[in-house]
Design a protein around this motif. Structure first.
Motif, PDB file in Angstrom:
ATOM      1  N   LEU C 152    -100.099  37.210  25.504  1.00 50.11           N
ATOM      2  CA  LEU C 152    -100.982  36.145  25.015  1.00 50.11           C
ATOM      3  C   LEU C 152    -101.611  35.374  26.160  1.00 50.11           C
ATOM      4  CD1 LEU C 152     -98.878  34.758  22.024  1.00 50.11           C
ATOM      5  CD2 LEU C 152    -101.001  36.056  21.898  1.00 50.11           C
ATOM      6  N   ALA C 153    -100.968  35.453  27.337  1.00 50.13           N
ATOM      7  CA  ALA C 153    -101.510  34.754  28.511  1.00 50.13           C
ATOM      8  C   ALA C 153    -102.907  35.250  28.846  1.00 50.13           C
ATOM      9  CB  ALA C 153    -100.577  34.949  29.710  1.00 50.13           C
ATOM     10  N   LEU C 154    -103.188  36.520  28.468  1.00 47.81           N
ATOM     11  CA  LEU C 154    -104.516  37.059  28.760  1.00 47.81           C
ATOM     12  C   LEU C 154    -105.616  36.196  28.138  1.00 47.81           C
ATOM     13  CD1 LEU C 154    -105.812  39.705  30.079  1.00 47.81           C
ATOM     14  CD2 LEU C 154    -106.139  40.430  27.720  1.00 47.81           C
ATOM     15  N   ILE C 155    -105.362  35.737  26.920  1.00 45.27           N
ATOM     16  CA  ILE C 155    -106.423  34.963  26.265  1.00 45.27           C
ATOM     17  C   ILE C 155    -106.166  33.453  26.270  1.00 45.27           C
ATOM     18  CG2 ILE C 155    -107.256  36.815  24.765  1.00 45.27           C
ATOM     19  CD1 ILE C 155    -105.625  35.392  22.499  1.00 45.27           C
ATOM     20  N   PHE C 156    -104.924  33.037  26.471  1.00 41.68           N
ATOM     21  CA  PHE C 156    -104.671  31.589  26.414  1.00 41.68           C
ATOM     22  C   PHE C 156    -104.550  30.930  27.779  1.00 41.68           C
ATOM     23  CE2 PHE C 156    -103.156  32.575  21.995  1.00 41.68           C
ATOM     24  CZ  PHE C 156    -104.158  31.870  21.364  1.00 41.68           C
ATOM     25  N   ASP C 157    -104.459  31.726  28.842  1.00 38.27           N
ATOM     26  CA  ASP C 157    -104.419  31.136  30.175  1.00 38.27           C
ATOM     27  C   ASP C 157    -105.851  30.958  30.684  1.00 38.27           C
ATOM     28  OD1 ASP C 157    -104.202  30.470  32.807  1.00 38.27           O
ATOM     29  OD2 ASP C 157    -102.580  31.894  33.241  1.00 38.27           O
ATOM     30  N   PRO C 158    -106.269  29.700  30.875  1.00 44.36           N
ATOM     31  CA  PRO C 158    -107.658  29.457  31.279  1.00 44.36           C
ATOM     32  C   PRO C 158    -108.052  30.202  32.555  1.00 44.36           C
ATOM     33  CG  PRO C 158    -106.552  27.391  30.765  1.00 44.36           C
ATOM     34  CD  PRO C 158    -105.505  28.453  30.732  1.00 44.36           C
ATOM     35  N   LYS C 159    -107.072  30.404  33.441  1.00 40.10           N
ATOM     36  CA  LYS C 159    -107.388  31.096  34.697  1.00 40.10           C
ATOM     37  C   LYS C 159    -107.864  32.518  34.427  1.00 40.10           C
ATOM     38  CE  LYS C 159    -103.748  29.126  36.747  1.00 40.10           C
ATOM     39  NZ  LYS C 159    -102.409  29.342  37.226  1.00 40.10           N
ATOM     40  N   ASN C 160    -107.175  33.188  33.503  1.00 37.94           N
ATOM     41  CA  ASN C 160    -107.606  34.544  33.143  1.00 37.94           C
ATOM     42  C   ASN C 160    -108.952  34.507  32.423  1.00 37.94           C
ATOM     43  OD1 ASN C 160    -105.308  35.725  34.206  1.00 37.94           O
ATOM     44  ND2 ASN C 160    -104.171  35.507  32.279  1.00 37.94           N
ATOM     45  N   MET C 161    -109.046  33.548  31.492  1.00 36.76           N
ATOM     46  CA  MET C 161    -110.243  33.492  30.656  1.00 36.76           C
ATOM     47  C   MET C 161    -111.497  33.194  31.462  1.00 36.76           C
ATOM     48  SD  MET C 161    -109.992  34.256  27.503  1.00 36.76           S
ATOM     49  CE  MET C 161    -111.158  33.338  26.518  1.00 36.76           C
ATOM     50  N   GLU C 162    -111.338  32.358  32.474  1.00 34.09           N
ATOM     51  CA  GLU C 162    -112.508  32.010  33.283  1.00 34.09           C
ATOM     52  C   GLU C 162    -113.115  33.273  33.885  1.00 34.09           C
ATOM     53  OE1 GLU C 162    -111.645  29.141  36.277  1.00 34.09           O
ATOM     54  OE2 GLU C 162    -113.741  28.989  36.900  1.00 34.09           O
ATOM     55  N   LYS C 163    -112.206  34.149  34.362  1.00 34.61           N
ATOM     56  CA  LYS C 163    -112.697  35.401  34.954  1.00 34.61           C
ATOM     57  C   LYS C 163    -113.232  36.347  33.880  1.00 34.61           C
ATOM     58  CE  LYS C 163    -109.512  35.014  38.798  1.00 34.61           C
ATOM     59  NZ  LYS C 163    -108.081  35.220  39.058  1.00 34.61           N
ATOM     60  N   LEU C 164    -112.527  36.367  32.745  1.00 33.29           N
ATOM     61  CA  LEU C 164    -112.925  37.302  31.688  1.00 33.29           C
ATOM     62  C   LEU C 164    -114.251  36.917  31.028  1.00 33.29           C
ATOM     63  CD1 LEU C 164    -109.464  37.854  29.969  1.00 33.29           C
ATOM     64  CD2 LEU C 164    -110.772  39.574  31.250  1.00 33.29           C
ATOM     65  N   SER C 165    -114.595  35.636  31.100  1.00 34.66           N
ATOM     66  CA  SER C 165    -115.807  35.187  30.398  1.00 34.66           C
ATOM     67  C   SER C 165    -117.044  35.946  30.889  1.00 34.66           C
ATOM     68  CB  SER C 165    -115.996  33.683  30.573  1.00 34.66           C
ATOM     69  OG  SER C 165    -116.394  33.403  31.895  1.00 34.66           O
ATOM     70  N   ALA C 166    -116.974  36.445  32.124  1.00 33.88           N
ATOM     71  CA  ALA C 166    -118.122  37.185  32.657  1.00 33.88           C
ATOM     72  C   ALA C 166    -118.362  38.473  31.873  1.00 33.88           C
ATOM     73  CB  ALA C 166    -117.892  37.494  34.130  1.00 33.88           C
ATOM     74  N   CYS C 167    -117.275  39.088  31.380  1.00 37.11           N
ATOM     75  CA  CYS C 167    -117.490  40.347  30.664  1.00 37.11           C
ATOM     76  C   CYS C 167    -117.381  40.170  29.153  1.00 37.11           C
ATOM     77  CB  CYS C 167    -116.556  41.444  31.167  1.00 37.11           C
ATOM     78  SG  CYS C 167    -114.809  41.091  31.083  1.00 37.11           S
ATOM     79  N   GLY C 168    -117.006  38.980  28.676  1.00 37.23           N
ATOM     80  CA  GLY C 168    -117.103  38.705  27.244  1.00 37.23           C
ATOM     81  C   GLY C 168    -115.777  38.761  26.496  1.00 37.23           C
ATOM     82  N   VAL C 169    -115.483  37.682  25.765  1.00 32.45           N
ATOM     83  CA  VAL C 169    -114.244  37.618  24.981  1.00 32.45           C
ATOM     84  C   VAL C 169    -114.580  37.178  23.552  1.00 32.45           C
ATOM     85  CG1 VAL C 169    -111.976  36.555  24.743  1.00 32.45           C
ATOM     86  CG2 VAL C 169    -112.919  36.958  27.025  1.00 32.45           C
ATOM     87  N   HIS C 170    -114.105  37.912  22.570  1.00 36.91           N
ATOM     88  CA  HIS C 170    -114.245  37.517  21.175  1.00 36.91           C
ATOM     89  C   HIS C 170    -112.873  37.141  20.632  1.00 36.91           C
ATOM     90  CE1 HIS C 170    -118.282  39.268  19.557  1.00 36.91           C
ATOM     91  NE2 HIS C 170    -118.442  38.609  20.690  1.00 36.91           N
ATOM     92  N   LEU C 171    -112.822  36.020  19.927  1.00 38.87           N
ATOM     93  CA  LEU C 171    -111.599  35.674  19.208  1.00 38.87           C
ATOM     94  C   LEU C 171    -111.915  35.672  17.720  1.00 38.87           C
ATOM     95  CD1 LEU C 171    -110.164  32.694  21.338  1.00 38.87           C
ATOM     96  CD2 LEU C 171    -109.790  35.146  21.622  1.00 38.87           C
ATOM     97  N   LEU C 172    -110.878  35.950  16.922  1.00 44.98           N
ATOM     98  CA  LEU C 172    -111.082  35.943  15.475  1.00 44.98           C
ATOM     99  C   LEU C 172    -111.523  34.559  15.013  1.00 44.98           C
ATOM    100  CD1 LEU C 172    -108.031  37.862  13.997  1.00 44.98           C
ATOM    101  CD2 LEU C 172    -110.427  38.555  13.890  1.00 44.98           C
ATOM    102  N   ASP C 173    -112.480  34.528  14.104  1.00 43.47           N
ATOM    103  CA  ASP C 173    -112.862  33.244  13.515  1.00 43.47           C
ATOM    104  C   ASP C 173    -111.963  33.008  12.306  1.00 43.47           C
ATOM    105  OD1 ASP C 173    -114.058  30.960  12.749  1.00 43.47           O
ATOM    106  OD2 ASP C 173    -115.942  31.884  12.089  1.00 43.47           O
TER     107      ASP C 173
END
Lengths: 379, 298, 361
Positions: C152-173
């Motif tokens: 879950l750290a992949l999507i809930f750790d801001p450090k990971n997410m900041e880097k991932l935002s460049a390639c795109g992240v979708h979360l369930l609505d």
């Protein structure tokens, strides 16, 4: 008629050395394969009221639109005041046009329509209102200045259009069928008003019309157009009395056209053989016509006299039967069938009551005219 | 004769009654109810079986609680305002793009006009959803637009367009463009060319004649086009859902959420009623301007 | 699974006319059955099977709550079904008409009993997990080879997410899926209904929200398969579908699915009979038909989901039983938990919180 008086004193086209206001030199206009104007050259003088008359599609509107700057000649040049106007865009010419549809701006009031051109000119703002009032008075629009075009009548719209096109005091005003949308009675009244305004302002008017009566009433000279060519330019009376071609004679008013072969009998007289078993006609002409030339003899119905017996002194007299009678109120037109099969129209004033009319259907009548009543045409 | 006259009026009125008024009253009634986990999921439920007393009870249970709730939570106001903003901006851009297209069409050779008209209408023949999905393909990170821009070297990093408000604007402007073009085209096509010639004759240059004559006279078309775009965009739901991102807040989306995700039919109804009241203002304005236009044309 | 617009259109098209006795009307998720089974059922029973599809639980629920849906069998997710049972949407199953009930998998029955005590109203059709789908190459490119793709750290750790935002992240609505995951991540009870506890997730989402490309419940299937995004938190079936699509397209995109090692939400799609079903007898026939080991295996072999039918497992293809993304290992299975539906008031709190999280309003 006042026009007759005018033409006697106002004939700039006959003055030697007088410079024309407008000059067309060898102007042609082609729309694709269609030739709308075919090598036209003529002049219009200052203060003239010039009518371009012809059937629809003859090119008269195109000719006028060239003056306005909405069309450019394919060939030739047009001069206004000696300047070639091909280089001057439409919005900078001292020429205004009154459109056939009036082209009033529907979103502006009458006053704003009239002021429209003034606001685009270098006239100071303070003077515009005064000029608009002046124009409203000129065309007798009274207190309609605040109305929108859709709130006034057709006749009033015509006045607004006239006032708007005159507001900038152009050197030349073009009028494209200006009275075409009015009913007959209003049209006749307005024709005289138009002439009054033109005389008052001294502006040169060029009017395009297909209505010969209108052209005759208003203009100092008429240019008759047919198939892109100007076939005759002359004063109204001469156009009527002395057409130079069959086409003009036929187009203006009613005319009987009789074809025949000419034989010169005296200096200015010819006889015309026109049908077997019919007496030759005698006519006067100044043209030099060779014997045996095929000519057309044109005679207006009102120049033909009708009688029950052959008039003794008549030079030209033919016998026929009344085929038809058209009662027009003040006059009647009689169609008379000759033994040769020709149908001749004669006109008689109805000075007597209808019930006491002299002639009726199938009556035998004699038609007669003098040697100067008709015209010999070679074209 | 009289009977026929009444029949003629009756048809549109019964249409209006059946398809607008009745559903609207049901929605208003629902908006005054309370949500409840039941079938149907709100209370009170209108029945005639309990007679007069039942009807009295029914009305006494209705209240404006849901409207108060809407007013108190700033989410709804922000969503309404944000929808308003998106609708205004997209209407503006639709006009900016639509007017020149309509102008070009109206000034094209008459034999070309049916073809041009066809080109404008053609997209309607494909499903709206498919067209929006293709925009997703165009605007996405790996989409055609980015690939093209990378290829010609304008950018060296793909742009993030999909799932932003920019994508929403693109989608809305694209979808509603014909609604802007057609009324403007209709008014420009009617424009008498001699009016422009008269303007030039009276001393206007081309741009003056455009602003003084063409523009005011196509005003009716512009107004009609703006309303035809603005009104549906205000309640738009599909385009922001598919092209918009986390930041895109529109009242249509909120409405969906209230109805489906929260199962709160009463609040959803209240949102819908308020939206309709908001839309009434432009619709009434539109009707007025249409009427004025009709009077002017008489 | 929530193609909103499609579902709206489907709702317009589905007729609500009352079925005659010889018809069985089934309302199931789209793309969720082997169509051959429909013909097989008709051939075996002589009844006509009318098969309609939906895309969202919400849509199904709206239909059920509006009443007189006209369907004999519907397939809600268990968390939704729980509250629907409580207000009397369904009728009790008559197990005497369901001899194939013996084939059901006790392990799954125990779990679904949390929503439907004694499984009195429903049988399990398919089940799966909610977890993390990644574009392996892209995530490794951004986060390195030791990227925590199963955490879950992949999507809930801001450090990971900041880097991932460049390639795109979708979360369930879907707050019902996302909030338990966030609670799990911060070590709270995932199925908590305490508003104070639930509110703690706000900070978690607030920190990563700027890096989330989109909250959406269906787009990630395409986006992941096309390589438009590199991470999606979504339903196992959807992500596996994206994996297979990318493999078919051969576009160089390689997708992997993992249920989070910290624990993942398990979901169940349950077959149930509406209380006002026109043909309950036919509905039972259909349920019994679907519980046949061969038939259920055919369905799973077609849709690539795990099912709740133990007897069917011997007929399943090996790449299904052998795929731990579909049939998790017993250890993973222990880590999977279930969530229950929110009550009406909690639901509003959660939705409001979710809107605030998504839009910042």
């Amino acid at each position: 008629m006042s026009e007759t008086d005018k033409t006697t004193c106002f004939e700039p086209w006959n003055e030697v050395g007088k410079k024309p206001l407008i000059e067309f030199r060898g102007v042609s206009k082609k729309f694709g394969a269609l030739t709308a104007i075919d090598n036209v050259s003529f002049s219009i003088y200052e203060r003239e009221f010039f009518a371009l008359l012809g059937p629809s599609g003859c090119g008269k509107t195109t000719l006028m639109r060239m003056l306005g700057g909405f069309e450019t000649p394919s060939q030739g040049q047009i001069f206004i005041d000696g300047k070639d106007i091909s280089t001057i865009p439409a919005n900078q010419r001292s020429v205004n046009m009154m459109f056939q549809s009036y082209a009033l701006f529907p979103h502006l009031t009458v006053a704003d329509n009239i002021a429209f051109g003034l606001k685009r000119s270098d006239m100071p703002k303070s003077e515009i209102a005064g000029r608009v009032d002046e124009m409203i008075k000129l065309v007798q629009l009274g207190n309609l200045g605040g109305r929108k075009p859709h709130q006034i009548s057709g006749g009033q719209r015509q006045r607004v259009a006239l006032a708007r096109s005159l507001a900038k005091a152009p050197k030349l005003l073009l009028l494209d069928e200006p009275l075409g949308a009015l009913d007959k009675k209003l049209r006749q009244e307005t024709q005289f008003e138009l002439v009054d305004i033109q005389e008052k302002l001294g502006t040169t008017f060029v009017i395009v019309t297909h209505d010969q009566e209108e052209a005759m009433t208003v203009s100092s000279r008429i240019g008759i157009m047919d198939q892109g060519k100007l076939i005759q330019i002359d004063t109204p009376d001469r156009i009527y009395e002395a057409p130079t071609s069959v086409r003009v004679a036929d187009f203006i008013g009613d005319v009987n056209l009789i074809e025949g072969n000419a034989t010169t009998t005296a200096n200015d007289k010819i006889t015309i053989d026109w049908a077997e078993g019919q007496p030759a006609l005698t006519a006067q002409t100044t043209a030099n016509i060779k014997d045996g030339t095929k000519i057309t003899f044109a005679i207006r119905p009102e120049k033909i006299a009708m009688s029950a017996k052959r008039p003794d002194d008549a030079l030209n007299a033919i016998e026929g039967h009344i085929h038809d009678i058209a009662y027009l109120g003040n006059i009647s037109i009689y169609k008379i069938r000759l033994a040769s099969g020709h149908m001749i129209k004669a006109q008689a004033a109805n000075t007597r009551r209808l019930s006491r009319r002299n002639y009726t259907w199938e009556d035998k009548v004699w038609l007669s005219w003098t040697e100067t009543a008709g015209i010999v045409l070679t074209k | 004769m009289n009977f026929r006259k009444y029949l003629l009026i009756l048809i549109p009125y019964s249409w209006l009654l059946l398809l607008f008024l009745v559903p609207f009253i049901i929605v208003v009634k629902m908006s005054l109810s309370d949500t409840e986990m039941a079938i149907p999921p709100y209370y009170p439920y209108f029945t005639l079986s309990e007679g007069w007393q039942g009807i009295v009870n029914f009305f006494s249970e209705l209240d404006f609680e849901n409207y108060i709730f809407l007013a108190e939570d700033n989410l709804y106001w922000k969503a309404y305002l944000s929808s308003l903003k998106i609708a205004l901006i997209s209407t503006f851009f639709t006009l900016l793009i639509g007017y020149p297209i309509a102008y070009g069409m109206a000034n094209a050779q008459p034999e070309w006009r049916p073809t041009l008209m066809m080109i404008i209408i053609l997209p309607f023949w494909t499903s709206f959803l498919i067209r929006i999905y293709s925009w997703m393909g165009i605007l996405s990170q790996e989409g055609f637009l980015n690939q093209f821009l990378l290829w010609i070297g304008i950018i060296d990093q793909p742009l993030t367009i999909l799932n932003t408000n920019v994508a929403v604007y693109i989608g809305i402007v694209y979808t509603y463009l014909p609604f802007m073009i057609l009324p403007i085209y209709a008014s420009l096509e009617k424009l008498d060319i001699s009016l422009l010639e008269a303007a030039i004759d009276l001393g206007c240059n081309r741009s003056q004649s455009f602003w003084l004559i063409t523009m005011p006279l196509s005003k009716a078309g512009v107004i009609a086009g703006c309303f035809l775009v603005f009104i549906p965009v205000l309640g738009e739901f599909v385009i922001p859902d598919l092209l918009g991102g986390a930041d895109t807040l529109m009242i249509g989306t909120i409405l969906w959420q209230e109805f489906f995700a929260n199962r709160d039919w009463p609040v959803a109804s209240a949102v819908a009623v308020v939206l309709l009241l908001l839309l009434m203002i432009p619709i009434i304005l539109f009707q007025r301007s249409e009427q004025k236009q009709r009077e002017a044309e008489q | 699974m929530k193609k909103i617009m499609l579902s709206l259109m489907a709702s317009l098209m589905v007729s609500t006319s009352i079925a005659s006795a010889a018809e069985v009307r089934v309302y199931n998720w789209s793309d969720y059955i082997d169509e051959d089974l429909i013909e097989k059922f008709e051939a075996e029973t002589g009844d006509k099977l009318i098969y309609d599809v939906f895309d969202t639980n919400e849509l199904l629920e709206t239909k059920l709550l509006a009443g007189s849906s006209g369907y004999d069998v519907v397939v809600p997710s268990a968390s939704f079904m729980e509250r629907q049972i409580k207000i009397g949407v369904f009728q009790k199953l008559d197990y005497s008409q369901l001899p194939n009930g013996k084939n059901l998998w006790d392990l799954i029955k125990q779990r679904t009993a949390k929503y439907d005590p004694d499984n009195a109203y429903s049988i399990n059709y398919m089940w799966g997990t909610t977890g993390i789908g990644v574009n392996i190459a892209k995530v490794k490119e951004v986060l390195g080879d030791d990227a925590p793709i199963d955490s879950l750290a992949l999507i809930f750790d801001p450090k990971n997410m900041e880097k991932l935002s460049a390639c795109g992240v979708h979360l369930l609505d879907a707050p019902g899926e996302m909030i338990p995951a966030a609670l799990q991540y911060i070590g709270e009870f995932a199925d908590s209904k305490d508003p104070e506890v639930i509110k703690k997730t706000e900070a978690v989402f607030e920190a990563i929200r700027p890096y989330v490309t989109k909250f959406h419940s269906s787009e990630y299937v395409n986006a992941l398969a096309n390589g438009d995004i590199c991470v999606a938190f979504g339903y196992s079936g959807d992500i596996l579908q994206a994996r297979d699509r990318a493999a078919e397209a051969d576009n160089g995109v390689e997708i992997a699915y993992n249920a989070a090692k910290e624990g993942a939400v398990m979901w169940f799609d349950q077959m149930a009979i509406p209380a006002d079903a026109p043909n309950p007898e036919g509905a039972h026939k259909f349920l019994n038909f679907m519980m046949d080991a061969n038939n259920m295996a055919a369905a799973s072999n077609y849709v690539y989901y795990a099912n709740g039918n133990l007897a069917s497992q011997e007929f399943l293809e090996e790449d299904i039983t052998g795929d731990t993304a579909i049939y998790p290992t017993p250890e993973t299975l222990k880590n999977l938990f279930t969530t229950t539906a929110y009550g009406s008031k909690e639901q509003r709190t959660v939705t409001r919180l979710w809107t605030k999280i998504k839009s910042g309003t």
